[in-house]
Scaffold this active site. Sequence first.
Site, PDB file in Angstrom:
ATOM      1  N   LEU A  73      23.466  92.117  63.818  1.00 30.89           N
ATOM      2  CA  LEU A  73      22.411  92.360  65.081  1.00 30.89           C
ATOM      3  C   LEU A  73      22.506  93.792  65.415  1.00 30.89           C
ATOM      4  O   LEU A  73      21.634  94.385  66.241  1.00 30.89           O
ATOM      5  CB  LEU A  73      22.759  91.641  66.274  1.00 30.89           C
ATOM      6  N   CYS A  74      22.976  94.684  64.467  1.00 30.01           N
ATOM      7  CA  CYS A  74      23.286  96.140  64.829  1.00 30.01           C
ATOM      8  C   CYS A  74      21.899  96.867  64.166  1.00 30.01           C
ATOM      9  O   CYS A  74      21.565  96.291  63.218  1.00 30.01           O
ATOM     10  CB  CYS A  74      24.295  96.729  63.969  1.00 30.01           C
ATOM     11  N   HIS A  75      21.491  97.957  64.934  1.00 30.74           N
ATOM     12  CA  HIS A  75      20.232  98.568  64.444  1.00 30.74           C
ATOM     13  C   HIS A  75      20.715  99.671  63.423  1.00 30.74           C
ATOM     14  O   HIS A  75      21.658 100.192  63.434  1.00 30.74           O
ATOM     15  CB  HIS A  75      19.805  99.344  65.520  1.00 30.74           C
ATOM     16  N   MET A 110      29.735 100.612  67.342  1.00 32.24           N
ATOM     17  CA  MET A 110      30.074  99.862  66.273  1.00 32.24           C
ATOM     18  C   MET A 110      30.087 100.648  64.672  1.00 32.24           C
ATOM     19  O   MET A 110      30.953 100.605  64.049  1.00 32.24           O
ATOM     20  CB  MET A 110      28.787  98.669  66.200  1.00 32.24           C
ATOM     21  N   GLU A 111      29.536 101.828  64.703  1.00 31.07           N
ATOM     22  CA  GLU A 111      29.597 102.612  63.713  1.00 31.07           C
ATOM     23  C   GLU A 111      31.008 103.214  63.550  1.00 31.07           C
ATOM     24  O   GLU A 111      31.636 103.425  62.564  1.00 31.07           O
ATOM     25  CB  GLU A 111      28.390 103.588  63.726  1.00 31.07           C
ATOM     26  N   ASP A 125      43.999  99.352  50.542  1.00 30.89           N
ATOM     27  CA  ASP A 125      43.699  98.974  49.255  1.00 30.89           C
ATOM     28  C   ASP A 125      44.329  99.928  48.171  1.00 30.89           C
ATOM     29  O   ASP A 125      44.837  99.499  47.124  1.00 30.89           O
ATOM     30  CB  ASP A 125      42.218  98.988  49.049  1.00 30.89           C
TER      31      ASP A 125
END
Length: 160
Positions: A73-75, A110-111, A125
Amino acid sequence: MLTHLDSQGRANMVDVTEKAVTSREATAEAVVRMRPETLQLIQDGGHPKGDVFAVARIAGIQAAKRTHELIPLCHPLLLTSVKLELQAEAPDAVRIRARCRLAGQTGVEMEALTAASVAALTIYDMCKAVDRGMVIEQVQLLEKLGGKSGHYRKEEEGQA
């Protein structure tokens, strides 16, 4: 109230059409704990896969730009700046700080969190062949500026 739910409790993307464009910024961090020998290998530039910090920095930047593809739901945002700082913390950790900025209608928390997380995953990794016991911890928002909810700093919440 959860802003991503409609009146029937269904998940929806928040409509930001009428929100004002303002300057917004968020800073997040993550910490990767590892064996001291692994950290020393990174610091000495002796890792067989190359410059661990450089690759993690690029991965974090790319992740911030693609957050909307990972979190439903992130833009999609037009980020104007993504910066990652990676710092070795002797004897056994790397601290990653990610800062995202834009002029827009929705925040960039969120970014920033995604950038820090993916940079940490990239370190894991790249180093897993020499240290499978690494731990990614303390993924958290440190600061948020701009928007209707104003300024947030983690220390102000008494969570430092």
